[in-house]
Design a protein around this motif. Structure first.
Motif, PDB file in Angstrom:
ATOM      1  N   ILE A  46      42.702  -7.439   7.915  1.00  0.00           N
ATOM      2  CA  ILE A  46      42.078  -8.733   7.666  1.00  0.00           C
ATOM      3  C   ILE A  46      41.813  -8.847   6.165  1.00  0.00           C
ATOM      4  O   ILE A  46      41.174  -7.991   5.574  1.00  0.00           O
ATOM      5  CB  ILE A  46      40.766  -8.875   8.458  1.00  0.00           C
ATOM      6  N   ASP A 104      42.520  -3.496  10.571  1.00  0.00           N
ATOM      7  CA  ASP A 104      43.315  -4.574  11.179  1.00  0.00           C
ATOM      8  C   ASP A 104      43.969  -5.475  10.135  1.00  0.00           C
ATOM      9  O   ASP A 104      44.524  -6.525  10.481  1.00  0.00           O
ATOM     10  CB  ASP A 104      42.423  -5.434  12.087  1.00  0.00           C
ATOM     11  N   LYS A 132      37.329 -12.754  15.082  1.00  0.00           N
ATOM     12  CA  LYS A 132      38.564 -12.329  15.739  1.00  0.00           C
ATOM     13  C   LYS A 132      38.296 -11.889  17.183  1.00  0.00           C
ATOM     14  O   LYS A 132      39.060 -12.211  18.093  1.00  0.00           O
ATOM     15  CB  LYS A 132      39.213 -11.193  14.957  1.00  0.00           C
ATOM     16  N   GLU A 145      34.631 -12.171   9.740  1.00  0.00           N
ATOM     17  CA  GLU A 145      36.010 -12.398  10.172  1.00  0.00           C
ATOM     18  C   GLU A 145      36.362 -11.501  11.355  1.00  0.00           C
ATOM     19  O   GLU A 145      37.093 -11.906  12.261  1.00  0.00           O
ATOM     20  CB  GLU A 145      36.976 -12.151   9.012  1.00  0.00           C
ATOM     21  N   MET A 146      35.848 -10.261  11.347  1.00  0.00           N
ATOM     22  CA  MET A 146      36.096  -9.361  12.469  1.00  0.00           C
ATOM     23  C   MET A 146      35.394  -9.859  13.727  1.00  0.00           C
ATOM     24  O   MET A 146      35.967  -9.857  14.825  1.00  0.00           O
ATOM     25  CB  MET A 146      35.617  -7.949  12.116  1.00  0.00           C
ATOM     26  N   ALA A 171      37.895  -4.256  10.218  1.00  0.00           N
ATOM     27  CA  ALA A 171      38.600  -5.391   9.613  1.00  0.00           C
ATOM     28  C   ALA A 171      39.666  -4.904   8.650  1.00  0.00           C
ATOM     29  O   ALA A 171      40.782  -5.438   8.604  1.00  0.00           O
ATOM     30  CB  ALA A 171      37.604  -6.307   8.891  1.00  0.00           C
TER      31      ALA A 171
END
Length: 475
Positions: free
Chosen positions: A112, A110, A172, A168-169, A107
């Motif tokens: 995030i 990426d 996604k 959140e990961m 995350a």
């Protein structure tokens, strides 16, 4: 009857177990520590002429480490939430911790973002819940073996931030998975006839809603109060404190009215229109939605996402208005029973609920987005109203109090579907959901295979003998 297990040989057992363990993520607490790949972590030195010992560290994933004590903390957290730990081995728990660390690590790679205010809101919710369960904040601090509230909150903040990065990961990865009708058809064809799932008894229901009228004087009273809040906040008062003290929104009151949203977040149109029309740091004028009157304060704007706080107030309803609404819905029921008008026609022309009015009052199942409700999974309050109704029967008028807003309802059963073996044409929505879940499981498995190869991972000592579901040892 529960859904029959589908013995799907095409689902890889390794991936399925990995997805099962993923369900622990909302309750497992971990200590988070960031290290450099080249750093040596130590808690004691044996001798000056000996190598430093990594005491308690059992694994490294990217910039994260896992301590042996983290496994014990995970067991403690599951137990505190009422979960059973008797069938979870230390190897399985370590596997779950490795997954979470990889999610959180990726995350960050990426980009995030998880804001401190968002984590603080999560912490307030969790701490309030635990305080209710244990009786006091002091007992919560003691339960986690911390010396002070400040030490506990610092510790818990890091845990929740990592959990949020992890979720959140996960989101996604899963949100990127789509499925076509052809894939659903092929999924269904691969299930042997003897292993088709059995769906429980279902029903379709419709409702008519009559809302008591709110006087203009009561509306103005609420608007004036919100305007006074706005003025006080502009003069230095805390919006969050005002929300905690006065907001009538149970979903955000405890964390100071905080919400994070984008254009796709399922809020009512009026709320989103006002929120996305504000500049960062701006407070809206009072505005109305079906829930009452609001003011919004936008804290941050990050691209297509905004972080905001809001206060909701609901105007009071007079006893006279309640009486008028009750009489009106009783009259509607009588007209339907006297065959003057059908239930669907009455819903379309007389109901005050715009979400169901156009469809003749038909309710949509929020979990499946179709009109069917499985009896064993139905909301208890709805089940209590309709479980004994025959098809076409109507409930007596009843009042419902939702977030301080009173309304009267009639409910009818428009269709009953008996327990049955899955049928592609009749149960397409459910079959599509099963097919999508299987594809998501495979996507998660593929993601793990790829990211494990790309990421620095090291497991130390006896845990190298674990039979992990993922290839953490890169054999």
């Amino acid at each position: 009857m529960p859904l029959k297990k589908i013995q799907m040989k095409f689902i890889n057992n390794k991936i399925a177990l990995s997805f099962f363990l993923l369900l622990f993520s909302c309750v497992i607490a971990r200590a988070q520590e960031i290290i450099k790949d080249s750093a040596v972590v130590t808690t004691n030195k044996i001798q000056s002429n000996q190598k430093q010992k990594i005491d308690g560290v059992i694994a490294t994933v990217g910039d994260y480490i896992i301590l042996d004590s983290d496994i014990d903390k995970s067991y403690l957290e599951i137990s505190s939430q009422g979960g059973s730990i008797k069938d979870i081995t230390r190897c399985q728990m370590l596997g779950k911790l490795l997954e979470d660390k990889l999610y959180a690590h990726q995350a960050i790679q990426d980009s995030i973002k998880v804001s401190d205010s968002e984590v603080k809101g999560m912490m307030d919710d969790r701490v309030n819940y635990m305080t209710e369960q244990l009786g006091s904040l002091d007992k919560v601090v003691k339960y986690y073996k911390k010396n002070s509230e400040e030490e506990f909150r610092t510790y818990f903040f890091d845990i929740l931030k990592e959990q949020k990065l992890t979720s959140e990961m996960q989101k996604k990865i899963i949100d990127a998975v789509e499925i076509t009708p052809e894939e659903v058809r092929n999924f269904f064809k691969t299930i042997p006839a003897t292993e088709l799932p059995v769906f429980g008894a279902e029903m379709e229901v419709a409702q008519i809603v009559i809302k008591p009228k709110v006087s203009e004087a009561e509306k103005q009273k609420v608007i004036d109060k919100l305007n006074s809040f706005k003025k006080e906040i502009q003069e230095g008062s805390s919006f969050a404190t005002k929300a905690v003290l006065y907001s009538q929104d149970p979903g955000s009151r405890s964390n100071g009215g905080y919400y994070k949203m984008n254009r796709k977040t399922p809020f009512v149109k009026e709320f989103k229109d006002v929120a996305f029309g504000l500049a960062e740091g701006e407070i809206s004028a009072p505005f109305e939605t079906d829930f009452g009157y609001h003011i919004i304060y936008v804290e941050k704007i990050k691209g297509q996402e905004i972080e905001l706080r809001h206060i909701l107030l609901t105007p009071a309803v007079s006893e006279e208005s309640l009486k008028e609404a009750k009489e009106k819905i009783a009259l509607i029921r009588k007209r339907i029973e006297d065959k003057e008008i059908t239930f669907a026609e009455a819903a379309r022309t007389l109901s005050d609920e715009k979400e169901t009015r156009a469809n003749g009052g038909a309710l949509i199942n929020p979990k499946t987005q179709d009109t069917r409700f499985e009896l064993t999974k139905m909301d208890p309050s709805l089940y209590g109203q309709v479980s004994n109704l025959k098809e076409g029967e109507i409930t007596a008028p009843f009042m419902e109090d939702e977030q301080g807003k009173k309304k009267f309802k009639l409910i009818t059963v428009t269709n009953r579907i008996n327990e049955h073996t899955a049928d592609y044409a009749k149960d397409y929505i459910k079959i599509k959901d099963l097919a999508l879940k299987e594809k998501q499981i495979k996507a998660i498995g593929k993601w793990f295979d790829e990211k494990i190869k790309e990421t620095y991972i090291k497991i130390i000592g006896e845990y190298r003998d674990c039979a992990f579901t993922n290839n953490w040892l890169k054999k």
